[in-house]
Design an enzyme around this catalytic site. Structure first.
Site, PDB file in Angstrom:
ATOM      1  N   TYR A 144     -45.007   4.504  -6.648  1.00 40.14           N
ATOM      2  CA  TYR A 144     -46.322   3.977  -7.030  1.00 40.14           C
ATOM      3  C   TYR A 144     -46.283   2.474  -7.282  1.00 40.14           C
ATOM      4  CZ  TYR A 144     -48.882   8.375  -7.756  1.00 40.14           C
ATOM      5  OH  TYR A 144     -49.549   9.553  -7.587  1.00 40.14           O
ATOM      6  N   LYS A 192     -35.211  15.049  -4.784  1.00 34.35           N
ATOM      7  CA  LYS A 192     -34.979  15.262  -3.350  1.00 34.35           C
ATOM      8  C   LYS A 192     -33.623  14.624  -3.047  1.00 34.35           C
ATOM      9  CE  LYS A 192     -36.389  16.558   0.797  1.00 34.35           C
ATOM     10  NZ  LYS A 192     -36.484  17.988   1.158  1.00 34.35           N
ATOM     11  N   ASP A 224     -39.133  20.453  -2.520  1.00 36.93           N
ATOM     12  CA  ASP A 224     -39.801  21.399  -1.612  1.00 36.93           C
ATOM     13  C   ASP A 224     -39.590  22.833  -2.086  1.00 36.93           C
ATOM     14  OD1 ASP A 224     -37.110  21.025  -1.018  1.00 36.93           O
ATOM     15  OD2 ASP A 224     -37.354  21.182   1.151  1.00 36.93           O
ATOM     16  N   ASP A 248     -46.947  14.052  -9.630  1.00 41.10           N
ATOM     17  CA  ASP A 248     -48.370  14.030  -9.284  1.00 41.10           C
ATOM     18  C   ASP A 248     -48.725  15.307  -8.532  1.00 41.10           C
ATOM     19  OD1 ASP A 248     -50.997  13.014  -8.790  1.00 41.10           O
ATOM     20  OD2 ASP A 248     -50.345  12.446  -6.778  1.00 41.10           O
ATOM     21  N   ASP A 252     -50.525  19.186 -10.121  1.00 46.66           N
ATOM     22  CA  ASP A 252     -51.757  19.801  -9.608  1.00 46.66           C
ATOM     23  C   ASP A 252     -51.497  21.252  -9.217  1.00 46.66           C
ATOM     24  OD1 ASP A 252     -53.282  17.498  -9.861  1.00 46.66           O
ATOM     25  OD2 ASP A 252     -54.090  17.611  -7.823  1.00 46.66           O
TER      26      ASP A 252
HETATM   27  C1  IPM Z   1     -53.294  11.642 -11.419  1.00 43.07           C
HETATM   28  C2  IPM Z   1     -54.110  11.053 -10.305  1.00 43.07           C
HETATM   29  C3  IPM Z   1     -53.719   9.602 -10.141  1.00 43.07           C
HETATM   30  C4  IPM Z   1     -52.247   9.550  -9.771  1.00 43.07           C
HETATM   31  C5  IPM Z   1     -54.551   8.841  -9.099  1.00 43.07           C
HETATM   32  C6  IPM Z   1     -56.032   8.954  -9.383  1.00 43.07           C
HETATM   33  C7  IPM Z   1     -54.144   7.393  -9.005  1.00 43.07           C
HETATM   34  O1  IPM Z   1     -53.929  11.780  -9.153  1.00 43.07           O
HETATM   35  O2  IPM Z   1     -53.405  11.149 -12.563  1.00 43.07           O
HETATM   36  O3  IPM Z   1     -52.591  12.615 -11.184  1.00 43.07           O
HETATM   37  O4  IPM Z   1     -51.880   9.666  -8.590  1.00 43.07           O
HETATM   38  O5  IPM Z   1     -51.457   9.396 -10.684  1.00 43.07           O
HETATM   39 MG    MG Z   2     -52.825  13.584  -9.395  1.00 45.51          MG
END
Ligand code: IPM
Ligand code: MG
Length: 365
Positions: A144, A192, A224, A248, A252
């Site tokens: 990032y 990884k 993975d 990240d 999710d």
């Molecule tokens: C998160 C989001 C952010 C990230 C984006 C919006 C920049 O996806 O907080 O998980 O990638 O960190």
């Molecule tokens: Mg995210």
């Protein structure tokens, strides 16, 4: 002693859920005799429209002077085409906010609320007995932020750089091991290492840090495989420790397994204020986004933000009892059958943001 809380409502449903949460925080503070001072500032698209920048200097300054930050959400279709892209709410506000405030440790608990288990995308037999995973994501390093980053002059190639230092890995590893100690004492470090040099360093440093935590069982997993194991047998995980981009993605995935994406809080923490103090400066926000499609309708679910406030009381104010009071109130509201539209089963009646907030408030007092 008073605590200063910076309130950054942001875009979309941000203002609705944040203001609902501030009400809950005031009530909690009143009940436990905690003196909270709230101050609002602009962030995201709202800040861009008003000032030309999604993270105005005053907002950053307010955060620096505060004990903790409560954030709603940023972004929306209105600002997706903003040029240059570095002024878009996500890249121009969230990422520099994390970096500038030194919030390197992102805690994303993925917990299944038993009353909502039918909302999980997994078969019930895979999640029976509950799901409770904590993703500890490194937040201010890796691909990032690494340099160089950008497009070549002829536009024909682009580069992002993944960099990690020993020190960065060590401090996030400590957060992971400490968190595991408070839970089921199992830490799975995800990397990884079969391909990436940064991952090989990651694995080496995490293994070294583990020496100081003989009571925590450490395992390593390739990313993975981890993505696959999360949908195959999620109950094997307690704490997942990983770098920025893997975190990240995996957070999710873990959140969706619980079926409660709209219910999950997060904390982004810096270093402890002093060695003998257990509280840290932090930023607290729901995992979900700004949901522009339902903004302004009064139907957004405030629970993820309310639970983020509970984490704020726990980690930044050292008020564990206040945190538990909020978490218990939310659990009781769900048990009592209150549902906003996002978590209501088909045909089940749904209530709006205000009624949900009132239901939580009633159970707090
Ligand atoms: C998160 C989001 C952010 C990230 C984006 C919006 C920049 O996806 O907080 O998980 O990638 O960190
Ligand atoms: Mg995210």
């Amino acid at each position: 002693m008073s605590f200063h809380i910076a309130v950054l409502a942001g875009d979309g449903i941000g203002p609705e859920i944040v203001h609902a949460t501030v009400e809950v925080m005031r009530a909690t503070a009143g009940r436990f005799g905690i003196d909270l001072r709230f101050q609002e500032a602009l962030i995201g698209g709202a800040a861009y429209d008003a000032t030309g920048h999604p993270l105005p200097a005053e907002t950053l300054a307010l955060c620096r002077q505060s004990d903790a930050v409560l954030l709603g959400a940023v972004g929306g279709p209105k600002w997706d085409q903003v040029q240059p892209p570095s002024l878009r709410p996500e890249a121009g506000a969230l990422l520099p906010l994390r970096k500038e405030l030194g919030l390197f440790a992102n805690l994303r608990p993925a917990r299944l609320f038993p009353t909502l288990s039918s909302a999980s995308s997994l078969r019930l037999d895979l999640i029976e007995g509950g799901l409770d995973i904590l993703v500890v994501r490194e937040l201010t390093g890796g691909i990032y932020f690494g340099q160089p980053k950008g497009r070549s002059p002829d536009g024909q190639s682009a580069v992002d750089t993944c960099v990690y230092t020993r020190a960065e890995i060590e401090r996030i590893a400590r957060v992971g091991f400490e968190a595991a100690r408070q839970r089921n004492r199992r830490l799975c470090s995800v990397d990884k290492a079969n391909v990436l040099e940064t991952s090989r360093l990651w694995r080496e440093v995490v293994t070294e840090v583990a020496q100081s935590y003989p009571d925590v069982e450490l395992s390593h997993m390739l990313v993975d495989n981890c993505a696959m194991q999360l949908v195959r047998n999620p109950r094997q995980f307690d704490v997942i420790l990983t770098e920025n981009m893997f975190g990240d993605i995996l957070s999710d995935e873990a959140a969706m397994l619980t079926g409660s994406l709209g219910m999950l809080p997060s904390a982004s923490l810096g270093t402890a204020r002093s060695t003998n103090e257990r509280t840290t400066f932090g930023l607290y926000e729901p995992v979900h986004g700004s949901a522009p499609d339902i903004a302004g309708q009064g139907i957004a679910n405030p629970i993820a933000t309310i639970l983020s406030a509970a984490l704020l009381f726990r980690y930044s104010l050292g008020q564990a009892q206040a945190a538990e009071a909020i978490e218990t109130a939310v659990a009781r509201v769900l048990e009592a059958g209150y549902r906003t539209a996002d978590i209501a089963a088909p045909g089940e009646p749904a209530i709006g943001t205000q009624d949900m907030t009132r239901a939580v408030l009633e159970r707090l007092l």
